[in-house]
Design a protein around this motif. Structure first.
Motif, short mmCIF file in Angstrom:
data_model
loop_
_atom_site.label_atom_id
_atom_site.label_comp_id
_atom_site.label_asym_id
_atom_site.label_seq_id
_atom_site.Cartn_x
_atom_site.Cartn_y
_atom_site.Cartn_z
N LEU A 291 8.66 47.91 -8.04
CA LEU A 291 9.64 49.01 -7.92
C LEU A 291 9.00 50.36 -8.19
O LEU A 291 9.34 51.36 -7.54
N ASN A 292 8.05 50.42 -9.11
CA ASN A 292 7.38 51.68 -9.42
C ASN A 292 6.52 52.18 -8.26
O ASN A 292 6.21 53.37 -8.18
N ALA A 293 6.13 51.28 -7.36
CA ALA A 293 5.31 51.66 -6.21
C ALA A 293 6.16 52.12 -5.01
O ALA A 293 5.62 52.64 -4.05
N LEU A 294 7.48 51.94 -5.08
CA LEU A 294 8.36 52.27 -3.96
C LEU A 294 8.99 53.64 -4.13
O LEU A 294 9.17 54.11 -5.25
N ASN A 295 9.37 54.24 -3.01
CA ASN A 295 10.12 55.49 -3.09
C ASN A 295 11.61 55.18 -3.14
O ASN A 295 12.03 54.03 -3.02
N GLU A 296 12.42 56.20 -3.35
CA GLU A 296 13.86 56.01 -3.56
C GLU A 296 14.54 55.32 -2.38
O GLU A 296 15.41 54.47 -2.56
N ASP A 297 14.16 55.69 -1.14
CA ASP A 297 14.76 55.07 0.04
C ASP A 297 14.43 53.58 0.13
O ASP A 297 15.27 52.77 0.51
N GLU A 298 13.21 53.22 -0.22
CA GLU A 298 12.81 51.81 -0.17
C GLU A 298 13.55 51.00 -1.22
O GLU A 298 13.96 49.86 -0.96
N ILE A 299 13.74 51.57 -2.41
CA ILE A 299 14.49 50.89 -3.46
C ILE A 299 15.95 50.71 -3.03
O ILE A 299 16.53 49.64 -3.21
N TRP A 300 16.53 51.74 -2.42
CA TRP A 300 17.91 51.64 -1.93
C TRP A 300 18.02 50.53 -0.89
O TRP A 300 18.97 49.75 -0.90
N TYR A 301 17.04 50.45 0.01
CA TYR A 301 17.04 49.41 1.04
C TYR A 301 17.04 48.02 0.39
O TYR A 301 17.78 47.14 0.81
N LEU A 302 16.21 47.84 -0.63
CA LEU A 302 16.18 46.54 -1.32
C LEU A 302 17.49 46.25 -2.02
O LEU A 302 17.96 45.11 -2.02
N ARG A 303 18.10 47.26 -2.62
CA ARG A 303 19.38 47.06 -3.32
C ARG A 303 20.47 46.60 -2.37
O ARG A 303 21.36 45.85 -2.76
#
Length: 46
Positions: free
Chosen positions: A26-38
């Motif tokens: 998660l620390n390696a991802l940007n906000e959009d990528e984290i949102w996509y995973l959520r």
């Protein structure tokens, strides 16, 4: 099952492993990528 010598290399996330690996990812991802995973089937882990 994997054949001898065919094991994957790198960080593996196992159901009995601590959340340290998930936090590293998660620390390696940007906000959009984290949102996509959520919003995906992996959202339960995020």
């Amino acid at each position: 099952m994997l054949e001898d010598g065919e094991e994957p290399v790198g960080v593996r996330v196992l159901t009995y492993q601590s959340s340290r690996s998930i936090n590293t990812i998660l620390n390696a991802l940007n906000e959009d990528e984290i949102w996509y995973l959520r919003e995906s089937s992996f959202g339960i882990f995020v």
